[in-house]
Design an enzyme around this catalytic site. Structure first.
Site, PDB file in Angstrom:
ATOM      1  N   LYS A 179       0.844  -1.201   0.000  1.00 39.99           N
ATOM      2  CA  LYS A 179       0.000   0.000   0.000  1.00 39.99           C
ATOM      3  C   LYS A 179       0.874   1.243   0.000  1.00 39.99           C
ATOM      4  CE  LYS A 179      -3.460   2.307   2.830  1.00 39.99           C
ATOM      5  NZ  LYS A 179      -4.355   2.232   4.003  1.00 39.99           N
TER       6      LYS A 179
ATOM      7  N   HIS B 167      -4.823 -33.759  17.706  1.00 40.27           N
ATOM      8  CA  HIS B 167      -3.694 -34.624  18.083  1.00 40.27           C
ATOM      9  C   HIS B 167      -2.555 -33.792  18.640  1.00 40.27           C
ATOM     10  CE1 HIS B 167      -5.502 -38.170  16.220  1.00 40.27           C
ATOM     11  NE2 HIS B 167      -6.104 -37.260  15.482  1.00 40.27           N
TER      12      HIS B 167
ATOM     13  N   GLU C 105      10.636  -4.771   4.409  1.00 35.13           N
ATOM     14  CA  GLU C 105      10.719  -6.187   4.019  1.00 35.13           C
ATOM     15  C   GLU C 105      10.352  -6.359   2.544  1.00 35.13           C
ATOM     16  OE1 GLU C 105       9.230  -4.970   6.722  1.00 35.13           O
ATOM     17  OE2 GLU C 105       9.283  -6.378   8.392  1.00 35.13           O
TER      18      GLU C 105
ATOM     19  N   GLY D 182      -4.789  -1.944   5.373  1.00 34.38           N
ATOM     20  CA  GLY D 182      -3.991  -3.082   4.894  1.00 34.38           C
ATOM     21  C   GLY D 182      -4.676  -4.420   5.132  1.00 34.38           C
ATOM     22  N   ARG D 183      -5.113  -4.655   6.374  1.00 38.64           N
ATOM     23  CA  ARG D 183      -5.692  -5.974   6.681  1.00 38.64           C
ATOM     24  C   ARG D 183      -7.113  -6.130   6.158  1.00 38.64           C
ATOM     25  NH1 ARG D 183      -4.537  -2.884  10.812  1.00 38.64           N
ATOM     26  NH2 ARG D 183      -6.109  -2.151  12.290  1.00 38.64           N
TER      27      ARG D 183
ATOM     28  N   LYS E  99       8.978  -0.876  13.496  1.00 43.63           N
ATOM     29  CA  LYS E  99       9.527  -0.478  12.194  1.00 43.63           C
ATOM     30  C   LYS E  99      10.590   0.602  12.387  1.00 43.63           C
ATOM     31  CE  LYS E  99       5.593  -1.177   9.019  1.00 43.63           C
ATOM     32  NZ  LYS E  99       4.692  -0.523   8.069  1.00 43.63           N
TER      33      LYS E  99
ATOM     34  N   GLU F 280      -4.508  -7.096  15.379  1.00 42.62           N
ATOM     35  CA  GLU F 280      -4.006  -5.775  14.985  1.00 42.62           C
ATOM     36  C   GLU F 280      -5.128  -4.741  15.135  1.00 42.62           C
ATOM     37  OE1 GLU F 280      -0.558  -5.332  12.009  1.00 42.62           O
ATOM     38  OE2 GLU F 280      -2.312  -4.781  10.858  1.00 42.62           O
TER      39      GLU F 280
HETATM   40  C1  G6Q Z   1      -2.415  -3.829   8.102  1.00 42.01           C
HETATM   41  C2  G6Q Z   1      -1.192  -3.185   8.483  1.00 42.01           C
HETATM   42  C3  G6Q Z   1       0.041  -3.905   8.004  1.00 42.01           C
HETATM   43  C4  G6Q Z   1       0.393  -3.630   6.540  1.00 42.01           C
HETATM   44  C5  G6Q Z   1       1.828  -4.072   6.305  1.00 42.01           C
HETATM   45  C6  G6Q Z   1       2.258  -3.878   4.871  1.00 42.01           C
HETATM   46  O1  G6Q Z   1      -3.516  -3.415   8.351  1.00 42.01           O
HETATM   47  O2  G6Q Z   1      -1.237  -1.873   8.112  1.00 42.01           O
HETATM   48  O3  G6Q Z   1      -0.027  -5.297   8.170  1.00 42.01           O
HETATM   49  O4  G6Q Z   1      -0.497  -4.278   5.689  1.00 42.01           O
HETATM   50  O5  G6Q Z   1       2.681  -3.367   7.170  1.00 42.01           O
HETATM   51  O6  G6Q Z   1       2.130  -2.557   4.506  1.00 42.01           O
HETATM   52  P1  G6Q Z   1       2.269  -2.112   3.014  1.00 42.01           P
HETATM   53  O7  G6Q Z   1       1.151  -2.728   2.234  1.00 42.01           O
HETATM   54  O8  G6Q Z   1       2.205  -0.617   3.013  1.00 42.01           O
HETATM   55  O9  G6Q Z   1       3.594  -2.634   2.525  1.00 42.01           O
END
Ligand code: G6Q
Length: 550
Positions: free
Chosen positions: A206, A384, A212, A267-268, A512, A353
């Site tokens: 996003k 199990h 990463e 994001g989520r 971060k 989150e």
């Molecule tokens: C989700 C968070 C988080 C995000 C990641 C990746 O709600 O904001 O999990 O999706 O940190 O972020 P980017 O899509 O910006 O790389």
């Protein structure tokens, strides 16, 4: 704002808990033949049995009063209509617009966002059809065979979970790979399975600033260019899913190969947007639209069903009931469906989150416990392993069992056994096994009274463990869409009751920031003294290990 604990509805629930806490689930069922009929709901093709919970009709009424006192219907309306429900980031949360199939506008800042949503879906259709039918070719003219999605968190967990969940509908040429971890082993392992001539990379971010993802994307690009591909070939092999066109361009991806979304998509909550491209490539746009439709059907239910008959509201109220009145701070998700093996991990992010917060929307500290720990693994494997603790441990852990009645791979008696195990576990958790039942069983097997006495503490089960069971006919794209939306709204309602903001994640930011500054120190390779003794010690030990300092 009144803290929920100060509401009359909360106090009434507290007093009610004292009255009902010693009544067992066995007793509740024995006293009421119609319990299964009373405590069940149907919505968007999903069936919920919530009769195996520590509730009476009075409990249900009191919980619904709490939802009313917390303005749940009005809060739903605010979210659905694009109000700023995420005030710390000054944003609406409009994942529901991404799957709005009603033809009705959704306004943000006086603009209908639906035309943008539809435009991106149309572009995604055209693009995905070309990749799927083989007319989109790589730099040597061959069709794409492998898709590597590079993303993390919300840009990974949702698409990965859905691609796995809908594996029976997958395209037979395209293989999907997901790389999220900055650990080089992750990208290494994906790259070792694919061929640069036939691989497409999706860089899903996003913000397009996530360390990463950008590190993995750079490594993928170097690997690609180290083959006999040229820079000009990047446009045939790299696409971006992002809200940040400038950073996408700087990375070297042609912005014509970028599919956008908007800052009002968290994001989520983003798998319904362009972030869902891996799902679209796997199952095709027509099925993705069924997936959106399933979520939309659940949206309509959440928005219009009375609170008492509302499935996400009911699940949320049960979580509040256990979390805040029974001090049960952990919640198990047990899908009896192998293809849902990443669903608990996905829900872990969605719920933890969103609702792992300690302050109200206005910033004041909460007085009651908020989001529980969510975890799980597919049944029957869990039986199990960790189910022992659920049956005989000291913690009360409410569980959600999820089961598709019809298998997409019907083989022999597998499905019957899966179903039998699912129903048996919730029954066993609730009924347990008392001393008389155990004695009868052991006597029939020839055990002496002494042996029965010696083992009875170990082999009896207190039972009385609550659970929900969600049934769906088949795990189709529509059903999966409805299931995910159900949990999204459940999380929203919980947050409404606790009056917390489920749409921000400042906790993620701290790690971060610190990782950035520590990385700079590691790269500088000089003895570090700027942190606490433990962190200094760890960094310096790592530098010594690499022979970078004496
Ligand atoms: C989700 C968070 C988080 C995000 C990641 C990746 O709600 O904001 O999990 O999706 O940190 O972020 P980017 O899509 O910006 O790389």
């Amino acid at each position: 704002m009144t803290d929920p604990v100060d509401l009359d509805a909360w106090k009434a629930l507290s007093a009610h808990h004292d009255e009902v806490k010693d009544v067992s689930l066995r007793e509740l069922f024995a006293a009421d033949d119609s319990r299964f009929d009373t405590f069940q709901l149907t919505a968007a093709g999903l069936f919920l049995d919530f009769s195996k919970n520590h509730i009476t009709t009075r409990t249900h009424e009191l919980l619904v009063s709490l939802a009313e006192a917390c303005d749940v219907p009005a809060r739903f309306e605010r979210m659905f209509t694009g109000d700023i429900v995420n005030p710390t980031e000054h944003r609406p949360a409009l994942h529901t617009a991404l799957r709005n199939r009603s033809g009705q506008p959704v306004m943000v800042d006086g603009q209908d966002v639906m035309s943008d949503v539809r435009a991106v879906l149309t572009r995604l259709r055209t693009f995905s059809e070309r990749v799927r039918d083989g007319s989109w070719t790589g730099f040597t003219g061959k069709p794409i065979t492998d898709i590597v999605n590079i993303g993390i968190g919300g840009s990974d967990l949702g698409p990965l979970m859905a691609v796995e969940a809908l594996a029976p509908f997958a395209h037979d040429r395209l293989k999907l790979h997901f790389v999220s971890n900055v650990d080089g082993s992750h990208i290494h392992s994906a790259l070792s399975k694919v061929d640069p001539e036939t691989t497409m990379f999706i860089v899903a971010s996003k913000t397009f600033t996530t360390q990463e993802t950008l590190t993995n994307a750079h490594s993928a690009r170097s690997w690609f260019l180290d083959s006999h591909a040229s820079r000009a070939d990047i446009s045939k092999h790299f696409v971006a899913l992002s809200t940040n066109a400038e950073a996408v361009g700087e990375f070297g991806i042609d912005t014509r190969n970028m599919f956008g979304f908007w800052d009002w998509v968290g994001g989520r909550y983003s798998l319904w947007s362009a972030i869902g491209l891996p799902i679209i490539l796997s199952i095709g746009m027509d099925r993705f639209e069924q997936f959106l439709q399933g979520a939309h059907d659940m949206d309509m239910h959440a928005r219009t069903a009375p609170l008492k008959e509302n499935m996400p509201v009911t699940l949320a109220l049960l979580t509040v009931w256990y979390n805040n009145f029974w001090q049960a701070y952990s919640h198990l998700i047990a899908p009896y469906d192998q293809y849902l093996h990443r669903f608990p991990a996905y829900l872990q992010q969605l719920t933890m989150e969103s609702n792992g917060k300690s302050v109200h929307v206005d910033g004041s500290p909460v007085q009651a416990a908020t989001g529980p720990v969510v975890w799980g693994e597919p049944g029957t494997n869990g039986q199990h392993a960790y189910f022992q603790l659920l049956h005989q441990g000291t913690h009360l852990i409410p569980a959600d069992f999820i089961m598709a009645l019809e298998s997409l791979n019907p083989i022999g008696i597998h499905q019957e056994l899966l179903m039998a195990n699912c129903f048996a576990q919730s029954e066993a958790l609730m009924m347990g096994k008392n001393r008389d039942e155990l004695a009868k069983e052991m006597r029939a097997a020839g055990a002496s009274d002494e042996e029965i006495e010696r083992l009875s503490g170990h082999r009896t089960f207190a039972g009385n463990r609550p659970s929900n069971t969600l049934l769906v006919q088949q795990m189709t794209p529509h059903a999966l869409g409805a299931l995910i939306a159900l949990y999204e709204h459940k999380v929203f309602v919980e947050a409404a009751i606790w009056d917390i903001n489920p749409f921000d994640q400042w906790g993620v930011e701290l790690g971060k920031q610190l990782a950035k500054s520590i990385h700079a120190e590691i790269a500088e390779a000089a003895t570090v003294k700027t942190h606490d003794a433990s962190t200094n010690g760890l960094i310096n030990r790592a530098l010594k290990f690499k022979n970078l300092i004496a």
